[in-house]
Design an enzyme around this catalytic site. Structure first.
Site, PDB file in Angstrom:
ATOM      1  N   ASP A   1       1.375 -61.122  21.013  1.00  0.00           N
ATOM      2  CA  ASP A   1       2.639 -61.705  21.481  1.00  0.00           C
ATOM      3  C   ASP A   1       2.639 -63.196  21.165  1.00  0.00           C
ATOM      4  O   ASP A   1       1.788 -63.945  21.653  1.00  0.00           O
ATOM      5  CB  ASP A   1       2.776 -61.488  22.990  1.00  0.00           C
ATOM      6  CG  ASP A   1       4.127 -61.921  23.525  1.00  0.00           C
ATOM      7  OD1 ASP A   1       4.885 -62.583  22.788  1.00  0.00           O
ATOM      8  OD2 ASP A   1       4.418 -61.608  24.693  1.00  0.00           O
TER       9      ASP A   1
ATOM     10  N   GLU B   1       4.716 -60.010  17.696  1.00  0.00           N
ATOM     11  CA  GLU B   1       5.889 -59.971  18.573  1.00  0.00           C
ATOM     12  C   GLU B   1       6.476 -61.359  18.818  1.00  0.00           C
ATOM     13  O   GLU B   1       5.743 -62.321  19.012  1.00  0.00           O
ATOM     14  CB  GLU B   1       5.464 -59.344  19.910  1.00  0.00           C
ATOM     15  CG  GLU B   1       6.505 -59.354  20.993  1.00  0.00           C
ATOM     16  CD  GLU B   1       5.984 -58.689  22.256  1.00  0.00           C
ATOM     17  OE1 GLU B   1       6.361 -59.136  23.352  1.00  0.00           O
ATOM     18  OE2 GLU B   1       5.209 -57.721  22.156  1.00  0.00           O
TER      19      GLU B   1
ATOM     20  N   GLU C   1      12.951 -59.637  23.388  1.00  0.00           N
ATOM     21  CA  GLU C   1      12.791 -59.940  24.816  1.00  0.00           C
ATOM     22  C   GLU C   1      13.852 -60.926  25.294  1.00  0.00           C
ATOM     23  O   GLU C   1      14.352 -60.828  26.419  1.00  0.00           O
ATOM     24  CB  GLU C   1      11.391 -60.499  25.040  1.00  0.00           C
ATOM     25  CG  GLU C   1      11.103 -61.031  26.422  1.00  0.00           C
ATOM     26  CD  GLU C   1       9.726 -61.653  26.523  1.00  0.00           C
ATOM     27  OE1 GLU C   1       9.540 -62.538  27.376  1.00  0.00           O
ATOM     28  OE2 GLU C   1       8.829 -61.268  25.746  1.00  0.00           O
TER      29      GLU C   1
ATOM     30  N   ASP D   1      14.682 -56.792  27.880  1.00  0.00           N
ATOM     31  CA  ASP D   1      14.243 -56.749  29.277  1.00  0.00           C
ATOM     32  C   ASP D   1      15.400 -56.184  30.095  1.00  0.00           C
ATOM     33  O   ASP D   1      16.504 -56.735  30.085  1.00  0.00           O
ATOM     34  CB  ASP D   1      13.868 -58.143  29.772  1.00  0.00           C
ATOM     35  CG  ASP D   1      13.210 -58.108  31.138  1.00  0.00           C
ATOM     36  OD1 ASP D   1      13.846 -57.620  32.091  1.00  0.00           O
ATOM     37  OD2 ASP D   1      12.061 -58.563  31.263  1.00  0.00           O
TER      38      ASP D   1
ATOM     39  N   HIS E   1      10.647 -54.896  27.593  1.00  0.00           N
ATOM     40  CA  HIS E   1       9.736 -55.962  28.003  1.00  0.00           C
ATOM     41  C   HIS E   1       9.298 -55.730  29.446  1.00  0.00           C
ATOM     42  O   HIS E   1      10.140 -55.606  30.343  1.00  0.00           O
ATOM     43  CB  HIS E   1      10.437 -57.314  27.862  1.00  0.00           C
ATOM     44  CG  HIS E   1       9.705 -58.441  28.502  1.00  0.00           C
ATOM     45  ND1 HIS E   1      10.193 -59.132  29.597  1.00  0.00           N
ATOM     46  CD2 HIS E   1       8.501 -59.000  28.209  1.00  0.00           C
ATOM     47  CE1 HIS E   1       9.336 -60.073  29.933  1.00  0.00           C
ATOM     48  NE2 HIS E   1       8.300 -60.009  29.118  1.00  0.00           N
TER      49      HIS E   1
ATOM     50  N   GLU F   1       5.437 -51.065  28.402  1.00  0.00           N
ATOM     51  CA  GLU F   1       4.577 -52.238  28.588  1.00  0.00           C
ATOM     52  C   GLU F   1       4.286 -52.478  30.057  1.00  0.00           C
ATOM     53  O   GLU F   1       5.195 -52.500  30.890  1.00  0.00           O
ATOM     54  CB  GLU F   1       5.238 -53.487  28.012  1.00  0.00           C
ATOM     55  CG  GLU F   1       4.399 -54.740  28.239  1.00  0.00           C
ATOM     56  CD  GLU F   1       5.059 -56.021  27.740  1.00  0.00           C
ATOM     57  OE1 GLU F   1       4.319 -57.002  27.481  1.00  0.00           O
ATOM     58  OE2 GLU F   1       6.299 -56.048  27.610  1.00  0.00           O
TER      59      GLU F   1
END
Length: 394
Positions: A219, A245, A272, A295, A322, A344
């Site tokens: 990430d 990411e 995200e 998200d 997310h 996740e």
């Protein structure tokens, strides 16, 4: 059944359960969690004053709780973020305009909210406000119909949900039984040439620890430019990353296209900090990413995620929300989505601290050996009474 009221208020962060100090007192914490003092590359890394910790410029806004109450007394609870600005949008503008509407008409209500916020954009803070209300409406609908939300969305797509762990306590992730783990990258463009060497060593150490049969991801949290991302990807190719990411500033669509062109072999994940389904449609059209990561608490709620999943699936793109397994909202969406083969789980607690202690949703399942069996209680199954929600209020 009509909407009687919509109320937003500041709450303690629902996914920030037992602290390190509490775990230490119980004797479960073996060492401080990686989140306590780890530097993570981020958009503000170029400014020394805020470089060391993301919390130095992110922590001033509390989480937001939203309760939607129907005229028969039924209620639903949703959560979102960014404190008073979001609260004001809900209480002073969006909420009053939805009073008197059919409380179960989630599709119509989502469309109304998108149009209500159009003068200042349903993106950004508007999207946070829409998310909180939409999630509360779905929770209410599930409770009224006495069904878990994933059943309202078409039923579970699988018996249990595969999860990957996010965080830099990689040894703890392996002990917990996760079969995939994602690192938070410590160095970015702002750190210059030596960042390439340091990141290479960092990722190499993790790969050596987990071996070749556990998936590894990175990430990059909006901390790179195209050149840095390309150079780092080539350095890390021997470590067989499943994906890189959020390398770039989210609004820079041109750079996302350039990164895709320059790294045709590297799986790229992002989204995200993208808002509304429109952004994901444009990204799918240009195929700038292989995995979408909205998200559910920010992008527009459950309804928006359904629309994004449809875009993704028919473009041949996966969708992993997310931190989707850190809340009951994300869990219900993920288990019902054929586009979401993975979920996740952000591991912010200390090594040794039971995962159940690291969140404030008493009804929510946590991963066991990298799998989650989602609650089948009505609504989202968060397990929070009104009294418990009131106790979370700031």
């Amino acid at each position: 059944m009509k909407i009687k009221s919509i109320e937003a208020f500041a709450i303690t962060n629902p996914i920030a359960g037992g602290t390190y100090e509490e775990a230490k007192q119980k004797g479960t914490a073996r060492r401080p969690p990686w989140t306590k003092d780890a530097e993570v590359a981020n958009p503000m890394s170029r400014y020394p004053r805020y470089k060391a910790l993301r919390a130095s410029w992110l922590s001033s806004f509390p989480a937001v709780g939203v309760i939607v109450t129907a005229d028969d007394g039924s209620w639903g609870f949703g959560t979102t973020g960014y404190g008073q600005p979001t609260i004001s949008l809900i209480n002073d503008h969006i909420g009053p305009l939805l009073e008197g509407e059919n409380a179960l008409a989630t599709e119509k209500l989502y469309d109304m909210m998108m149009r209500i916020t159009s003068p200042y954009s349903p993106s950004g803070l508007g999207s946070y406000a829409i998310s909180g209300i939409d999630l509360a409406l779905w929770d209410l609908k599930g409770k009224v119909l006495k069904l878990p939300v994933y059943e309202l969305a078409g039923g579970a797509a699988r018996d249990s949900q595969f999860c990957y762990a996010t965080g830099n306590d990689t040894d703890w992730h392996m002990e917990l039984g996760f079969k995939a783990t994602k690192l938070a990258c410590p160095y970015g463009t702002a750190d210059g040439l030596e960042a390439l060497d340091k990141n290479e060593a960092f990722v190499g150490k993790a790969r050596e620890l987990i071996g070749p049969h556990v998936e590894l991801m990175l990430d990059c949290w909006m901390a790179f430019d195209v050149e840095f991302a390309v150079r780092l990807a080539h350095r890390l190719r021997p470590f067989n990353l499943k994906w890189m990411e959020d390398c770039l500033i989210p609004e820079d669509h041109t750079s996302h296209k350039a990164l895709r062109e320059r790294l045709p072999w590297q799986t790229i994940a992002t989204g995200e900090h993208w808002y509304t389904p429109y952004t994901f449609f444009e990204a799918a059209k240009d195929r700038v990413a292989d995995i979408f990561q909205p998200d559910i608490h920010w992008v527009g709620g459950f309804t928006a995620c359904q629309k994004i999943a449809a875009i993704a699936e028919y473009a041949g793109i996966d969708m992993y929300c997310h931190a989707g397994m850190n809340t009951p909202y994300g869990q219900h969406f993920t288990i019902a989505s054929t586009a979401s083969k993975w979920g996740e789980f952000f591991v912010g607690g200390a090594p040794g601290q039971p995962l159940k202690e690291t969140n404030n949703y008493p009804g929510m399942a946590v991963p066991v050996n990298g799998q989650v069996v989602v609650s089948d209680e009505p609504g989202f199954g968060h397990g929070l009474s009104k009294q418990a929600i009131e106790a979370m209020a700031l």
